[in-house]
Write an enzyme that holds these catalytic residues in place. Structure first.
Site, PDB file in Angstrom:
ATOM      1  N   HIS A  55       0.868  -1.316   0.164  1.00 29.50           N
ATOM      2  CA  HIS A  55      -0.053  -0.090  -0.023  1.00 29.50           C
ATOM      3  C   HIS A  55       0.885   1.188   0.118  1.00 29.50           C
ATOM      4  O   HIS A  55       0.385   2.288  -0.333  1.00 29.50           O
ATOM      5  CB  HIS A  55      -0.721  -0.116   1.420  1.00 29.50           C
ATOM      6  CG  HIS A  55      -0.286  -0.061   2.484  1.00 29.50           C
ATOM      7  ND1 HIS A  55      -0.029  -1.666   2.932  1.00 29.50           N
ATOM      8  CD2 HIS A  55       0.192   0.571   3.403  1.00 29.50           C
ATOM      9  CE1 HIS A  55       0.821  -1.664   4.229  1.00 29.50           C
ATOM     10  NE2 HIS A  55       0.791  -0.200   4.494  1.00 29.50           N
ATOM     11  N   ASN A  71       6.279   0.959  13.171  1.00 23.88           N
ATOM     12  CA  ASN A  71       5.733   2.150  13.294  1.00 23.88           C
ATOM     13  C   ASN A  71       4.543   2.299  14.432  1.00 23.88           C
ATOM     14  O   ASN A  71       3.908   3.410  14.802  1.00 23.88           O
ATOM     15  CB  ASN A  71       5.082   2.992  12.101  1.00 23.88           C
ATOM     16  CG  ASN A  71       4.120   2.203  11.456  1.00 23.88           C
ATOM     17  OD1 ASN A  71       3.627   1.472  11.925  1.00 23.88           O
ATOM     18  ND2 ASN A  71       4.026   2.586  10.208  1.00 23.88           N
ATOM     19  N   GLU A 102       2.243 -24.659   2.920  1.00 21.59           N
ATOM     20  CA  GLU A 102       1.621 -24.704   1.443  1.00 21.59           C
ATOM     21  C   GLU A 102       1.622 -23.111   0.946  1.00 21.59           C
ATOM     22  O   GLU A 102       2.075 -23.095  -0.095  1.00 21.59           O
ATOM     23  CB  GLU A 102       0.296 -25.167   1.266  1.00 21.59           C
ATOM     24  CG  GLU A 102      -0.122 -26.680   1.854  1.00 21.59           C
ATOM     25  CD  GLU A 102       0.010 -26.711   3.279  1.00 21.59           C
ATOM     26  OE1 GLU A 102       0.063 -25.583   3.964  1.00 21.59           O
ATOM     27  OE2 GLU A 102      -0.019 -27.933   3.554  1.00 21.59           O
ATOM     28  N   HIS A 136      -2.608   6.604   7.885  1.00 20.53           N
ATOM     29  CA  HIS A 136      -2.081   5.449   7.046  1.00 20.53           C
ATOM     30  C   HIS A 136      -2.572   5.360   5.764  1.00 20.53           C
ATOM     31  O   HIS A 136      -1.911   5.208   4.585  1.00 20.53           O
ATOM     32  CB  HIS A 136      -2.797   4.209   7.891  1.00 20.53           C
ATOM     33  CG  HIS A 136      -2.416   3.041   6.880  1.00 20.53           C
ATOM     34  ND1 HIS A 136      -1.560   2.285   7.179  1.00 20.53           N
ATOM     35  CD2 HIS A 136      -3.664   2.424   6.390  1.00 20.53           C
ATOM     36  CE1 HIS A 136      -1.828   1.242   6.354  1.00 20.53           C
ATOM     37  NE2 HIS A 136      -2.987   1.163   5.884  1.00 20.53           N
ATOM     38  N   GLY A 174       1.423  -5.256   9.314  1.00 15.48           N
ATOM     39  CA  GLY A 174       0.593  -6.130   8.814  1.00 15.48           C
ATOM     40  C   GLY A 174       1.204  -7.432   8.126  1.00 15.48           C
ATOM     41  O   GLY A 174       0.501  -8.570   8.527  1.00 15.48           O
ATOM     42  N   HIS A 233     -10.090 -33.635   3.102  1.00 15.13           N
ATOM     43  CA  HIS A 233      -9.027 -33.901   2.222  1.00 15.13           C
ATOM     44  C   HIS A 233      -9.460 -34.046   0.876  1.00 15.13           C
ATOM     45  O   HIS A 233      -8.429 -34.296  -0.055  1.00 15.13           O
ATOM     46  CB  HIS A 233      -8.062 -34.829   2.849  1.00 15.13           C
ATOM     47  CG  HIS A 233      -7.266 -34.689   3.841  1.00 15.13           C
ATOM     48  ND1 HIS A 233      -7.777 -34.104   5.069  1.00 15.13           N
ATOM     49  CD2 HIS A 233      -5.728 -34.889   4.039  1.00 15.13           C
ATOM     50  CE1 HIS A 233      -6.651 -33.959   6.024  1.00 15.13           C
ATOM     51  NE2 HIS A 233      -5.467 -34.422   5.388  1.00 15.13           N
TER      52      HIS A 233
END
Lengths: 656, 656
Positions: free
Chosen positions: B67, B184, B405, B258, B155, B467
């Site tokens: 971002h 921050n 994965e 932000h 994040g 599965h």
């Protein structure tokens, strides 16, 4: 003299080995390795009563390493859970048995959650532990006071979701959550060191956990560690150093014992090695009695609890909440909201409508616990003045889940499974890709969790294709037992929320717009039309040649296209499709009549075509997306990708 | 005197603020907060040459906190990357600009990977760093010797995939990987402490990283820390304590800065506060010159490298590999394999065929680097005697990805983006749900990564519904620019592998069976029929009334159903459909002819119907799954769910 713990543990080993052998399929290694830890936990610490495995104030035991299902089935059988018979064990992994390959919620009493997809049991358990603390705050420690125990393997701790789970649990100081890590140094491919060198104790400590390492075959150490765990003021990890497949003279300690039957010869040798002369599936009386006695250990506590509940003024409310029944007045204010919206036709983003709906129901349904994966303002999930669910007072009803979509979704599953809570949580719709594995487990388990997915198309604009769902509506609709709602305006949003809350055995995803959109339902109807999944919103004023199907923010586009067509003398009707799944549940004649047989059928949705052929046929016209979106203001994007009333009308005319 | 670093950093701040203001959309906080760190990195450490942002031996810079894209665009513009003009910055987030809301690979020179979905930049960078070490081992340090720098936010570190990424990087001792954490204390919802209390330094240390904390606004500390990072024998984390939105007098240090424009007044105040009297988008000559000079810093190094490459005996092979061209002999052995398979008609699981294909191509294509998320034996991804890619000798060509994965899929993206490697990796198909967000980014970026998804239906049997993929074929087919292959036998498996390897701008998923299945391609053809996506496998011997479409293990079911119908005098043809996407790319008349107009069209696939209406129409007959699977042996399941030749034939007859 009661049977000693080691023979009680051996009973688990042998039953697990025998059942896997009988099925010639399954995972004997973990049950044999963790038998000692499990025996101490289940006979000395776990608060449960085998006669009532659904007792509300029981401890929760979550087998996050779900492939070791025979450990759990052995424990349930030995403890005396009636439904789990010797025949159940003999039919391990067979069609129709209550002992499927991985533990499945709803199939077997005592199975608290479906596990197998690694890491999720742990992450779900965090939700259970949150529910316990929250309900204890709501109903008091007299009615709610239990622990959550998780058995996790190396695989669980390698999965990313484990990070989200343990950091959330650490932040929330969930002191009644304990993870027993089967620290056996083995994964499917070999020694865990092949792929991992993490210092797990340091890692959990960094996340705010109390940590301890023990020999998982030393009963004294196990007992002291479990007692230690109950005294901590934060979640606790016990690293249990174990030997996978313990008891098997040839394969113990190797990855060969992880995921297949030992084989006839080795089963014989293991029996000899353990000094277990009994036939397959035979547990000697003395050992069986000791286990059943342990399984009755909680009966007195349970009865005392029942007496407290019976005497409590909160009984009615507690039982209603735990049964998942909504209060009678749940929707009183919301019905007025619908009437108002029909009258006032407010134009706004559907995420804003959703926020307004929450304002109407949040006070009426005390079980609702909301949250967001760090997008509270964008998701419109927060009802103002709601206290935060946080340590030390867990009475709050909003969770700051952090940037943890998957962890949030798994915790929501745990909140729902525990009972007494109806969780909803928000993120951008595109990030349901992150939480998808937990949505799938919710669908498989048939539980009520509500995912609020805002910013539901290219209409989110400038953030661009990484944030623009294109295939997500289709991919969520492809998943069995998920209701995917895409409401068009305030009325449909309210209707869809009602449907989501009423769906006790189905998770819901609400796809909501970032951008403002016009009202489409402006007449009082007195019926929840969204409940039909799809319904005629606007009839043709002349013989209908065209039907336009649309969802969400594209419903106004469809209505405008209809106006264009009708202005040119072409009869056109509009069908709003807020929920494919509910439409499929309608009687066939309703479906056929609604779809109709106009010359041209068009669908418009700012997503991919997949799934829409159900409405328009494979020769129908689809106006939507063929690839990924782009970064630009929303109006520019709709124009660029040709999702406009003009394009819909032109496509219909071209086809006529 | 050259411009001092602080004014060079302020240029980033002001350009970022101005561009967000102009777009009235975007994230000024991170670029303003990390401007000082970025200025030191880009002017003193990062090995790059702005004149050649695609130079193979450049350092890679990954903006995981995507971002903050204006940080990267500012750096590219200021450094002198030609395509990123002032107009580019003025058109930030506008349609058709090369400055989209989040950095997009392929849109902007110097953007190494598409970021925005948090955590994935970091996880992708791990793959880049793996590629660097691997290619250094293959081609020598003279040709390959560069670092990978990641800028990550809170994040990124909260996302689960960060755990998979850092534990893999730590295990592999990727010493040339450095993460600059923008520490921050702020997330979108407020102070990071609202949702997280992780001791990140301790966490990274537990994963085997070198760690250090600095003041991210102290140029001396930044410089010393970056130098320190280059001396470590393991990956390194630098926690840069910064003030988000630094420079803004009102909003610095708060979450208000932000994700939105500062607003006209605050932009003025910030200019005053920074002592920056220049108009929007104006950078004074002195500062611009200093930046461009820094951008030329690497030219000499680049030219020396080019000279070494020109003199190297490995030049041809290096250039071929980096261009992603396959060796001319890539498929020589495989073509013989196909001929043999046509002749011998081997019955086996398609995962086994895939393993056999790999045996034929792995030696021929040295760029292939395989791996599995701890299911090597099940995925048949390992070619025997292949050395493991591991510290200290990274020349090996197989990666033990561990139970990760998503981390694997993101690392594969990084391997492909770096160039010189063609990655493939295995897990169970059902767990593409875990890796899905990375598959999506691969599709969006248009890169060649190959996902091997075995155990592709209820045919995996006893492991049960957790599965068993049911909706996964549909949900992957819904994603733009992914080729989903579901081959039926040895020949189709070989064909699909060739197509996956030839698809330089499209990721592939190979859906492969656990269970044995009969050969269906038993005649020499001399054409890659799978390249058509769908093709007629068996004609009707009498006038065709029925067409049966099928994929993978259901193709033999379709053939047997055809036999049953023909035995009753009903002409029936069978169409094999190994790849929907390639079929869509065929000429329309091929598509129409192939689908045909028989009275009845049936599709059979052990998954959900969604997508098949393309072939059978919405009134066609579908034989497959309507919900989740169950735990039982595979044959019992096929019978239980009615996916049999008898059921297909009966359904066709009922419809006739």
């Amino acid at each position: 003299m009661p049977a000693p713990l080691n023979t009680m543990a051996d009973a688990i080993r042998v039953l697990s080995m025998d059942a896997v052998e009988q099925a010639n399929s399954g995972h004997p290694g973990m049950p044999m390795g963790m038998a000692d830890v499990a025996a101490v936990l289940w006979t000395k610490f776990l608060k449960y009563d085998a006669a009532r495995p659904d007792w509300a104030d029981r401890d929760r035991f979550v087998l996050s390493a779900g492939h070791g299902s025979m450990l759990l089935y052995s424990l349930l059988h030995l403890s005396g859970v009636k439904a789990v018979t010797l025949d159940s064990l003999r039919n391990f992994r067979q069609l129709g048995s209550n002992t499927p390959g991985h533990p499945e919620y709803g199939h077997t009493p005592g199975v608290e959650t479906t596990t197998g997809p690694l890491g999720q049991g742990l992450a779900t358990a965090v939700g259970m532990a949150m529910a316990e603390r929250h309900l204890a705050a709501r109903f008091g420690g007299d009615l709610v006071d239990h622990r959550t125990w998780v058995l996790a393997g190396d695989g669980c701790l390698m999965e990313g979701v484990s990070h989200e789970a343990i950091s959330l649990a650490g932040r929330l100081k969930l002191a009644k959550l304990t993870v027993l890590w089967d620290d056996n140094d083995i994964t499917i491919d070999g020694h865990v060191g092949l792929s991992d060198a993490t210092d797990q104790l340091a890692r959990f400590k960094a996340a705010g956990w109390a940590v301890k390492r023990i020999d998982g075959h030393d009963f004294g150490q196990i007992r002291r560690a479990l007692a230690w765990a109950t005294r901590q003021d934060r979640p606790s990890l016990i690293a249990c150093k174990t030997i996978i497949g313990k008891g098997s003279p040839t394969f113990a300690g190797t990855h060969d014992v992880h995921g297949k039957a030992l084989g006839k010869d080795e089963v014989v040798k293991t029996r000899e090695n353990l000094g277990w002369p009994h036939e397959p599936f035979v547990v000697p009386d003395e050992i069986a009695r000791a286990w059943r006695s342990a399984g009755r250990r909680g009966a007195k506590v349970r009865k005392a609890w029942e007496a407290r509940l019976a005497a409590s003024t909160l009984r009615g409310e507690f039982e209603r909440a735990m049964a998942g029944e909504l209060p009678k007045t749940a929707f009183a204010a919301l019905d007025q909201f619908i009437a108002d919206a029909e009258a006032k036709a407010p134009a706004a983003a559907t995420r804003q409508h959703s926020g307004a709906v929450l304002e109407k129901i949040f006070g009426e349904i005390p079980e609702l616990v909301g949250g967001s994966a760090d997008l509270t303002g964008s998701n419109n999930t927060f009802v103002k003045n709601t206290p935060i669910l946080d340590a030390p007072d867990y009475a709050g009803r909003y969770v700051n889940y952090g940037v943890r979509e998957f962890g949030m979704a798994a915790a929501m599953n745990g909140l729902a499974l525990h009972g007494g809570v109806i969780p909803y949580g928000g993120t951008f719709l595109v990030f349901t890709d992150y939480s998808r594995p937990a949505i799938r487990l919710a669908a498989l388990m048939g539980i009520r969790v509500i995912h609020v997915g805002t910013h539901d198309s290219i209409g989110l604009g400038e953030d661009g294709p990484t944030h623009q769902p294109v295939e997500h509506l289709a991919s969520l609709r492809a998943m069995p037992n998920v209701n995917v709602f895409r409401p068009a305006d305030a009325v449909e949003t309210a209707e869809c929320w009602k449907l989501a809350l009423d769906a006790k055995a189905t998770p819901s995803v609400l796809a909501l717009s970032r951008q403002k959109t016009a009202a489409v339902r402006t007449q009082p109807i007195g019926e929840n039309l969204s409940a039909r999944g799809a319904y005629q919103l606007a009839a043709a004023t002349k013989p209908a040649l065209v039907t336009i199907f649309a969802s969400g923010t594209e419903v106004p586009v469809a209505l405008a296209a209809r106006d264009l067509l009708e202005a040119e003398g072409i009869g056109a009707r509009v069908v709003s499709v807020p929920c494919f799944e509910l439409f499929e549940a309608q009687p066939r004649d309703y479906q056929e009549t609604l779809i109709g047989e106009t010359d041209v059928r068009v669908a418009v949705e700012a997503g991919v075509r997949m799934g829409w052929d159900r409405f328009i046929g494979s020769d129908g016209v689809f106006v939507g997306m063929e690839g990924f979106g782009a970064s630009a203001p929303d109006k520019a994007l709709y124009k660029h990708f040709g999702i406009t009333a003009e394009a819909v009308a032109a496509a219909a005319k071209a086809k006529l």
